[in-house]
Design a protein around this motif. Structure first.
Motif, mmCIF file in Angstrom:
data_model
loop_
_atom_site.group_PDB
_atom_site.id
_atom_site.type_symbol
_atom_site.label_atom_id
_atom_site.label_comp_id
_atom_site.label_asym_id
_atom_site.label_seq_id
_atom_site.Cartn_x
_atom_site.Cartn_y
_atom_site.Cartn_z
ATOM 1 N N THR A 21 0.850 -1.195 0.000
ATOM 2 C CA THR A 21 0.000 0.000 0.000
ATOM 3 C C THR A 21 0.884 1.242 0.000
ATOM 4 O O THR A 21 2.053 1.188 0.401
ATOM 5 C CB THR A 21 -0.913 0.050 1.237
ATOM 6 O OG1 THR A 21 -0.106 -0.054 2.425
ATOM 7 C CG2 THR A 21 -1.922 -1.067 1.244
ATOM 8 N N TYR A 22 0.307 2.374 -0.443
ATOM 9 C CA TYR A 22 1.061 3.614 -0.571
ATOM 10 C C TYR A 22 0.555 4.698 0.375
ATOM 11 O O TYR A 22 -0.637 4.744 0.706
ATOM 12 C CB TYR A 22 0.959 4.141 -2.003
ATOM 13 C CG TYR A 22 1.689 3.292 -3.014
ATOM 14 C CD1 TYR A 22 3.077 3.247 -3.028
ATOM 15 C CD2 TYR A 22 0.998 2.521 -3.943
ATOM 16 C CE1 TYR A 22 3.769 2.467 -3.940
ATOM 17 C CE2 TYR A 22 1.686 1.742 -4.868
ATOM 18 C CZ TYR A 22 3.060 1.717 -4.854
ATOM 19 O OH TYR A 22 3.743 0.934 -5.757
ATOM 20 N N ASP A 23 1.487 5.567 0.775
ATOM 21 C CA ASP A 23 1.073 6.755 1.509
ATOM 22 C C ASP A 23 0.696 7.841 0.501
ATOM 23 O O ASP A 23 0.669 7.597 -0.710
ATOM 24 C CB ASP A 23 2.168 7.223 2.485
ATOM 25 C CG ASP A 23 3.451 7.676 1.800
ATOM 26 O OD1 ASP A 23 3.426 7.939 0.573
ATOM 27 O OD2 ASP A 23 4.478 7.778 2.491
ATOM 28 N N ASP A 24 0.409 9.052 0.986
ATOM 29 C CA ASP A 24 -0.097 10.081 0.079
ATOM 30 C C ASP A 24 0.954 10.618 -0.885
ATOM 31 O O ASP A 24 0.633 11.346 -1.826
ATOM 32 C CB ASP A 24 -0.725 11.239 0.872
ATOM 33 C CG ASP A 24 0.257 11.873 1.863
ATOM 34 O OD1 ASP A 24 1.424 11.446 1.916
ATOM 35 O OD2 ASP A 24 -0.156 12.794 2.590
ATOM 36 N N LYS A 25 2.228 10.251 -0.691
ATOM 37 C CA LYS A 25 3.282 10.673 -1.616
ATOM 38 C C LYS A 25 3.607 9.609 -2.664
ATOM 39 O O LYS A 25 4.275 9.899 -3.667
ATOM 40 C CB LYS A 25 4.570 11.007 -0.853
ATOM 41 C CG LYS A 25 4.478 12.262 -0.010
ATOM 42 C CD LYS A 25 5.856 12.777 0.386
ATOM 43 C CE LYS A 25 6.626 11.750 1.187
ATOM 44 N NZ LYS A 25 7.956 12.260 1.620
ATOM 45 N N GLY A 26 3.180 8.366 -2.416
ATOM 46 C CA GLY A 26 3.532 7.276 -3.323
ATOM 47 C C GLY A 26 4.634 6.392 -2.787
ATOM 48 O O GLY A 26 5.158 5.535 -3.498
ATOM 49 N N ASP A 27 5.002 6.595 -1.514
ATOM 50 C CA ASP A 27 5.981 5.722 -0.860
ATOM 51 C C ASP A 27 5.264 4.521 -0.255
ATOM 52 O O ASP A 27 4.139 4.632 0.248
ATOM 53 C CB ASP A 27 6.715 6.472 0.258
ATOM 54 C CG ASP A 27 7.647 7.541 -0.273
ATOM 55 O OD1 ASP A 27 8.131 7.397 -1.409
ATOM 56 O OD2 ASP A 27 7.885 8.532 0.439
ATOM 57 N N LEU A 28 5.945 3.368 -0.273
ATOM 58 C CA LEU A 28 5.366 2.169 0.328
ATOM 59 C C LEU A 28 5.270 2.324 1.843
ATOM 60 O O LEU A 28 6.215 2.770 2.494
ATOM 61 C CB LEU A 28 6.212 0.945 -0.011
ATOM 62 C CG LEU A 28 6.121 0.442 -1.451
ATOM 63 C CD1 LEU A 28 7.241 -0.535 -1.749
ATOM 64 C CD2 LEU A 28 4.767 -0.209 -1.708
ATOM 65 N N LYS A 29 4.126 1.945 2.395
ATOM 66 C CA LYS A 29 3.946 2.054 3.847
ATOM 67 C C LYS A 29 4.657 0.936 4.591
ATOM 68 O O LYS A 29 5.209 1.138 5.665
ATOM 69 C CB LYS A 29 2.450 2.002 4.188
ATOM 70 C CG LYS A 29 1.660 3.225 3.762
ATOM 71 C CD LYS A 29 0.204 3.066 4.179
ATOM 72 C CE LYS A 29 -0.629 4.263 3.774
ATOM 73 N NZ LYS A 29 -2.059 4.078 4.154
ATOM 74 N N ASP A 30 4.619 -0.262 4.015
ATOM 75 C CA ASP A 30 5.133 -1.437 4.721
ATOM 76 C C ASP A 30 6.501 -1.829 4.178
ATOM 77 O O ASP A 30 6.652 -2.779 3.429
ATOM 78 C CB ASP A 30 4.152 -2.607 4.544
ATOM 79 C CG ASP A 30 4.579 -3.829 5.340
ATOM 80 O OD1 ASP A 30 5.204 -3.655 6.385
ATOM 81 O OD2 ASP A 30 4.277 -4.951 4.904
#
Length: 409
Positions: free
Chosen positions: A367-376
């Motif tokens: 899944t992604y955060d609001d910037k497009g970085d992976l959360k996990d």
């Protein structure tokens, strides 16, 4: 005679146009697993997925393995006979060689836009992905890149996503690891001045200082160098505990060899572009004791790592090196977003990709955060022991803690 020539040319042109029209219809109509004529009857669509990475030159081994993962993902997706928007679709790879060169990367980005790809997997290098992302953003095409520079997803574009953790995460983990676990007092940093190498070194330096460590010296080279005698001679006078290198294995391997030959006892520490079979081959016995970090879990600890490793070896007749599982997951996540949106139109599936929940090879929670970085995203630290990369410690990403046993050795 003139009339005959004109008639012949006219007929030839008409025939060529007819064949061209048929070709376009067949190409656009190929469903998964079907020949072009059968696909045309079925009324399916061909969906192009663009790919860009170095496929020639000193970084070709990265790009080829990365591409293999994307190829395998597309083949697996097509084998499932997907239907999107009420039509059977077949996914097709449009692979381009950016040669790890930013100028070439921007030229290829425009070519891929002109090719009307539905999405992009790549670019591999941060220095290529960052300038290319503006072109894809202007065209509204989503891209999932291997690029790890924090700048990549900090530009404010809505179309940029990662397939690995960023240098901010990796550098911060390694900086703290070197100070707290390795108990290093004097630390030297060298980088290759690329967006990736310098970015990783910058984040590492911040973390070292935050953990109370001392950066005794910082040097730089370039991503074409192979002779580090001058730099290493200067470093030797500092008598460092560790030497951190931000860059690729084409430089870190000869650096490791030259460090040993100059009598430097400090281990070489680097990032994921060093954690490769190529580094072991190039550095030979002088690779021993080198340490490198890699985003994510070790292959054997990935949710579907063993299954992927077996499938990859059967398809490509070689073992997984480093990047292909991330290329595979990025491609499957992109395709899942299209299926969930029931559309291959980038404008329609882009917001779905931003909120994707995908369970893949490398992570069960992509899944992604609001910037497009992976959360996990976890980080694994490896050390060369007996000529092989062995796990020292895995931090985050759902890993079990005790891979750290050898860290204190």
């Amino acid at each position: 005679m003139q009339f005959t020539k004109l008639t012949t040319v006219t007929i030839a042109v008409a025939a060529a146009l007819a064949l061209s029209a048929c070709g376009k219809k067949d190409d656009a109509a190929a469903p998964a697993g079907a020949s072009a004529p059968a696909a045309a009857a079925a009324g399916g669509d061909t969906v192009k997925i663009g790919f860009a990475a170095p496929l020639t030159g000193p970084q070709a081994h990265y790009g080829e393995e990365y591409k293999n993962g994307v190829t395998l993902a597309i083949e697996d997706a097509n084998a499932e006979k997907p239907t999107i928007g009420g039509k059977p679709v077949t996914f097709e790879l449009d692979a381009q060689d950016d040669q790890a060169d930013p100028k070439t990367a921007t030229q290829l980005a425009q070519k891929l836009v002109d090719d009307k790809v539905a999405g992009i997997i790549g670019h591999f290098n941060s220095g290529c992905a960052i300038p290319a992302s503006k072109i894809y953003s202007d065209a509204g095409i989503p891209m999932i890149a291997m690029a790890t520079s924090p700048v990549f997803t900090a530009q404010g574009f809505k179309n940029t996503f990662r397939s690995m953790t960023s240098d901010t995460q990796q550098g911060s983990v390694m900086g703290k690891f070197v100070v707290d676990t390795l108990k290093a007092k004097k630390i030297v940093i060298v980088d290759d001045r690329t967006a990736y190498g310098q970015g990783l070194a910058d984040e590492f330096e911040k973390a070292v200082k935050a953990a109370g460590g001392d950066v005794a010296k910082r040097e730089f080279t370039n991503d074409k160098a192979t002779d580090f005698a001058a730099i290493l001679t200067s470093i030797k006078s500092v008598n460092p505990d560790v030497i951190f290198y931000g860059g690729a294995d084409a430089q870190s391997a000869p650096m490791a060899k030259q460090m040993k030959r100059l009598g430097l006892k400090a281990p070489l520490i680097s990032g994921e572009m060093t954690k490769t079979p190529n580094f072991l081959q190039l550095a030979g016995k002088e690779a021993e004791g080198s340490i490198a970090s890699l985003a994510g879990l070790p292959l054997e600890q990935m949710p579907k790592g063993k299954e992927y490793a077996d499938k990859y070896k059967a398809r490509f007749k070689t073992d997984v090196a480093t990047y292909s599982p991330y290329g595979y997951d990025a491609t499957r996540a992109l395709i899942q977003a299209m299926k969930d949106a029931n559309s291959t139109d980038p404008k329609a599936y882009l917001p779905v990709l931003a909120k994707i929940k995908y369970s893949g090879v490398t992570s069960s929670n992509w899944t992604y955060d609001d910037k497009g970085d992976l959360k996990d995203g976890g980080i694994t630290v490896y050390k060369v022991e007996g000529g092989q990369w062995k796990v020292m410690q895995t931090i985050g990403g759902g890993a079990a803690a005790p891979a750290a046993a050898s860290a204190a050795q």
